[in-house]
Design an enzyme around this catalytic site. Structure first.
Site, mmCIF file in Angstrom:
data_model
loop_
_atom_site.group_PDB
_atom_site.id
_atom_site.type_symbol
_atom_site.label_atom_id
_atom_site.label_comp_id
_atom_site.label_asym_id
_atom_site.label_seq_id
_atom_site.Cartn_x
_atom_site.Cartn_y
_atom_site.Cartn_z
ATOM 1 C CG HIS A 81 58.955 97.256 -6.765
ATOM 2 N ND1 HIS A 81 58.332 97.065 -7.976
ATOM 3 C CD2 HIS A 81 58.179 98.124 -6.081
ATOM 4 C CE1 HIS A 81 57.228 97.783 -8.018
ATOM 5 N NE2 HIS A 81 57.100 98.443 -6.872
ATOM 6 C CG ASP A 160 48.212 93.748 -7.538
ATOM 7 O OD1 ASP A 160 47.788 94.513 -6.660
ATOM 8 O OD2 ASP A 160 48.951 94.119 -8.463
ATOM 9 N NE ARG A 167 44.534 99.478 -3.759
ATOM 10 C CZ ARG A 167 45.861 99.385 -3.921
ATOM 11 N NH1 ARG A 167 46.396 98.355 -4.573
ATOM 12 N NH2 ARG A 167 46.660 100.294 -3.444
ATOM 13 C CB SER A 182 49.276 96.139 -4.533
ATOM 14 O OG SER A 182 49.526 96.409 -5.872
ATOM 15 C CE LYS A 186 52.130 94.587 -8.536
ATOM 16 N NZ LYS A 186 51.340 95.769 -8.824
#
Ligand code: URA
Length: 431
Positions: A81, A160, A167, A182, A186
């Site tokens: 990621h 999320d 947010r 967050s 995921k």
């Protein structure tokens, strides 16, 4: 338990209990806690922070707010990621290479928003490529060829999804525990055993300094380990774009150049480091051995072959790759240097916004990006340019966008009389 008391407790800087965090996440996901109370708590977290333990509990409850993917039928599952950047096309190189090296890459990716691009939009610039597969198709493709990348499913960490949208409009995105939970909720819900993070710092990233990026990486690595995953994170420079092409089809083109061995440089180096760490922590071999295998997979052309196999398995027409005919914007123009000197700074966020203005990105979630639009950077930080030399080439399907994008690009560049010192692309690795 009352949400009012939880907000007041955090406002005073106290540590929330696991039960209180669960109460908040369950209530916000089901709708019993309204947006105004959730945003008050997010703002209190922005000011007062969270302990690493609170962040891990928040992640755990967000991960379990929806579906979790079971990848236990696959060997050596691995995922990566990136915290978001401009020109970051590393997944396109890492996924097939990791598959060549015997890892299973069953990856879910997102779409771009604002100045950063998304892997799914990039893949959709290949005609025919299917970013939605049934879970049977997804699993069987990974079993057969080692790799699949699909768009993130709707019910992955729904807490999320709701919280991130809130947010976004309440100025509460830039809180370290909120970002860490967050992202990790995921990633954990996506099921891979090994997760390698690329945490960016610089003008194009959430974290502006390498020290802040390191802190975010440490929190995320600890959250992953606390949930039984093999973890590491690279801290990399996003003060300038990664590589030279920005925009969806243009980024596929540059990734293909790296896979074919036609292009080396920082993009290649970051990919090699991410894959080598992934292989090393997943299988237990040394980093040096993993690096040798990784370079061999790319340099021998095996990663490129696997890339074509993967694109074809998901319905993509590989002739667009093999015959170099991916669409690029039919209108193009060059940006010429407005003075002579060394390029001292090429602001990543600014370049990303210029690519967005050419049509390559989304301003709102519902926009459809122009997949053929973008920028090729011809001169980068540290290069000397003469006034009038080409700095970048712009592509778009809408010729009216070229003039303002040219001006925008010039505003992203700072010159210097002296050759600037360049940051190493990889600042450090966090294990
Ligand atoms: N990306 C995410 O998924 N969440 C954040 O909070 C920030 C970046």
């Amino acid at each position: 338990m009352r949400m009012y008391d939880i907000i007041a407790k955090k406002k005073h800087g106290c540590v929330l209990s696991d039960e209180e965090i669960k109460f908040f996440i369950d209530g916000y996901t089901s709708g019993s806690i309204p947006d105004y109370q959730a945003s008050a708590l997010c703002m209190a977290i922005c000011f007062k922070g969270m302990t690493d333990e609170e962040a891990a509990q928040l992640t755990f409850h967000m991960m379990h707010s929806g579906d979790t993917v079971d990848l236990s039928a696959l060997p050596n599952t691995a995922d990566k990621h990136s915290t978001g950047g401009v020109g970051d096309k590393t997944s396109l190189i890492i996924a097939p290479t990791a598959a060549v090296l015997g890892l299973s890459v069953a990856k879910m990716s997102g779409r771009g928003l604002g100045h950063t691009g998304g892997t799914i939009d990039k893949l959709e610039s290949i005609p025919g490529f299917r970013t939605t597969l049934t879970s049977e198709e997804f699993m069987s493709q990974v079993k057969n060829i080692g790799v699949a990348i699909i768009a993130q499913s709707g019910n992955l960490a729904p807490a999320d999804k709701k919280l991130y949208s809130l947010r976004d409009v309440t100025a509460t995105v830039d809180s370290l525990p909120l970002i860490a939970s967050s992202i990790m909720s995921k990633k954990l819900a996506s099921g891979a055993e090994t997760i390698v993070l690329d945490v960016k710092y610089g003008s194009g990233a959430f974290m502006k300094t390498p020290e802040d990026a390191t802190h975010l990486a440490e929190v995320m690595v600890n959250i992953g380990k606390a949930n039984g995953r093999k973890m590491c994170a690279l801290i990399t420079d996003m003060d300038k774009p990664l590589g030279k092409n920005i925009g969806n089809s243009l980024e596929i083109i540059e990734a293909v150049e790296v896979l074919r061995g036609e292009s080396k440089g920082e993009l290649y180096d970051v990919c090699v480091a991410l894959i080598s760490n992934m292989l090393s922590i997943s299988t237990g071999i040394s980093y040096a051995e993993a690096e040798e295998k990784t370079k061999d997979a790319i340099d021998s052309g095996r990663s490129y072959k696997k890339f074509l196999e993967w694109i074809s398995a998901q319905g993509g027409d590989v002739s667009y790759i093999t015959e170099n005919k991916l669409p690029v914007g039919k209108f193009n123009d060059v940006v010429a240097a407005d003075c002579s000197g060394y390029i001292a700074h090429l602001d990543a966020e600014c370049i990303g916004s210029a690519a967005c203005a050419l049509g390559a990105g989304r301003v709102t979630k519902d926009d459809s990006p122009d997949l053929s639009a973008g920028i090729i950077i011809e001169k980068n930080v540290g290069d000397y340019v003469q006034k009038g030399e080409t700095l970048a080439t712009l592509y778009t399907s809408d010729s009216t966008k070229l003039e303002s994008a040219k001006k925008a690009i010039l505003s992203c560049i700072k010159y210097s009389d002296k050759q600037p010192e360049s940051n190493p692309i990889i600042y450090k690795t966090v294990y």
